[in-house]
Design a protein around this motif. Sequence first.
Motif, PDB file in Angstrom:
ATOM      1  N   UNK A   1       0.871  -1.160   0.096  1.00 55.10           N
ATOM      2  CA  UNK A   1      -0.037   0.134   0.010  1.00 55.10           C
ATOM      3  C   UNK A   1       1.009   1.150  -0.022  1.00 55.10           C
ATOM      4  N   UNK A   2       0.769   1.970  -1.000  1.00 58.96           N
ATOM      5  CA  UNK A   2       1.418   3.430  -1.157  1.00 58.96           C
ATOM      6  C   UNK A   2       0.598   4.410  -0.494  1.00 58.96           C
ATOM      7  N   UNK A   3       1.107   4.823   0.817  1.00 56.62           N
ATOM      8  CA  UNK A   3       0.759   6.138   1.552  1.00 56.62           C
ATOM      9  C   UNK A   3       0.991   7.429   0.996  1.00 56.62           C
ATOM     10  N   UNK A   4       2.365   7.509   0.541  1.00 54.26           N
ATOM     11  CA  UNK A   4       2.546   8.757  -0.002  1.00 54.26           C
ATOM     12  C   UNK A   4       3.606   8.489  -1.229  1.00 54.26           C
ATOM     13  N   UNK A   5       3.366   9.625  -1.990  1.00 48.79           N
ATOM     14  CA  UNK A   5       4.181   9.642  -3.301  1.00 48.79           C
ATOM     15  C   UNK A   5       4.119  10.801  -3.891  1.00 48.79           C
TER      16      UNK A   5
ATOM     17  N   UNK B   1      -3.370   2.121  -3.786  1.00 50.79           N
ATOM     18  CA  UNK B   1      -3.065   3.516  -3.302  1.00 50.79           C
ATOM     19  C   UNK B   1      -4.415   4.115  -3.381  1.00 50.79           C
ATOM     20  N   UNK B   2      -4.596   5.172  -2.578  1.00 52.46           N
ATOM     21  CA  UNK B   2      -5.772   6.234  -2.811  1.00 52.46           C
ATOM     22  C   UNK B   2      -5.264   7.548  -3.376  1.00 52.46           C
ATOM     23  N   UNK B   3      -5.951   8.075  -4.254  1.00 49.16           N
ATOM     24  CA  UNK B   3      -5.887   9.381  -4.552  1.00 49.16           C
ATOM     25  C   UNK B   3      -7.196  10.172  -4.503  1.00 49.16           C
ATOM     26  N   UNK B   4      -6.995  11.524  -3.938  1.00 45.53           N
ATOM     27  CA  UNK B   4      -8.104  12.246  -3.406  1.00 45.53           C
ATOM     28  C   UNK B   4      -8.953  12.547  -4.955  1.00 45.53           C
TER      29      UNK B   4
ATOM     30  N   UNK C   1      -7.066  15.513  -9.666  1.00 47.61           N
ATOM     31  CA  UNK C   1      -7.260  15.167 -10.991  1.00 47.61           C
ATOM     32  C   UNK C   1      -5.761  14.975 -11.673  1.00 47.61           C
ATOM     33  N   UNK C   2      -4.523  15.524 -11.450  1.00 48.17           N
ATOM     34  CA  UNK C   2      -3.440  15.410 -12.096  1.00 48.17           C
ATOM     35  C   UNK C   2      -3.019  14.024 -11.660  1.00 48.17           C
ATOM     36  N   UNK C   3      -3.188  13.722 -10.452  1.00 50.34           N
ATOM     37  CA  UNK C   3      -2.579  12.496  -9.701  1.00 50.34           C
ATOM     38  C   UNK C   3      -3.233  11.313 -10.473  1.00 50.34           C
ATOM     39  N   UNK C   4      -4.699  11.425 -10.566  1.00 52.88           N
ATOM     40  CA  UNK C   4      -5.169  10.369 -11.126  1.00 52.88           C
ATOM     41  C   UNK C   4      -5.008  10.069 -12.440  1.00 52.88           C
ATOM     42  N   UNK C   5      -4.885  11.428 -13.427  1.00 52.61           N
ATOM     43  CA  UNK C   5      -4.390  11.070 -14.628  1.00 52.61           C
ATOM     44  C   UNK C   5      -2.979  10.437 -14.988  1.00 52.61           C
ATOM     45  N   UNK C   6      -2.157  10.874 -14.022  1.00 58.34           N
ATOM     46  CA  UNK C   6      -0.694  10.238 -13.690  1.00 58.34           C
ATOM     47  C   UNK C   6      -0.860   8.670 -13.516  1.00 58.34           C
ATOM     48  N   UNK C   7      -1.835   8.182 -12.614  1.00 60.38           N
ATOM     49  CA  UNK C   7      -1.747   6.831 -12.175  1.00 60.38           C
ATOM     50  C   UNK C   7      -2.489   6.256 -13.546  1.00 60.38           C
ATOM     51  N   UNK C   8      -3.232   6.512 -13.962  1.00 65.67           N
ATOM     52  CA  UNK C   8      -3.950   5.834 -15.186  1.00 65.67           C
ATOM     53  C   UNK C   8      -3.052   5.816 -16.341  1.00 65.67           C
TER      54      UNK C   8
END
Length: 141
Positions: free
Chosen positions: A74-78, A112-115, A119-126
């Motif tokens: 589980x990734x808490x912080x990145x 991991x969870x993204x808030x 939106x930038x983080x979600x796009x990055x993970x996708x």
Amino acid sequence: MKIHIAKTPSDLESFYPLLTELRTHLTYENFLDTYHHAHKNDQYELVGFFEEETVIALIGYRVLYDFVRGRHLYIDDLITSETVRSQGIGARILEFAEERAKELKCTGGLRLCAGIENTDGIKFYEKNGWKARALAFVKRI
């Protein structure tokens, strides 16, 4: 890029400023307290990625078990420093996390969870092959 797992108070002191770009609410005392509890109780690790002597990225993770995924990382912080974003460093950190999960025999993969507002983080993970599979709910008490 040099990779270093936090082991000393000096390591934590050098990682703190970058982590506060992600966790803006953290005081240094709260950071130390949280790190020590998470490390002792959950084997949380905080790993720094360096260019020369400068911390340019961090990942904090732990191994969890649950009935949905079994043993997983589980990734808490990145966080990647704003000065080096969009240079592929975040993708390299995710690759590091995948390798670490394999080393730790996390047959349930990574999570991991993204808030929702991130939106930038979600796009990055996708973009890096991650799939949204759930919504996380919170209730303050």
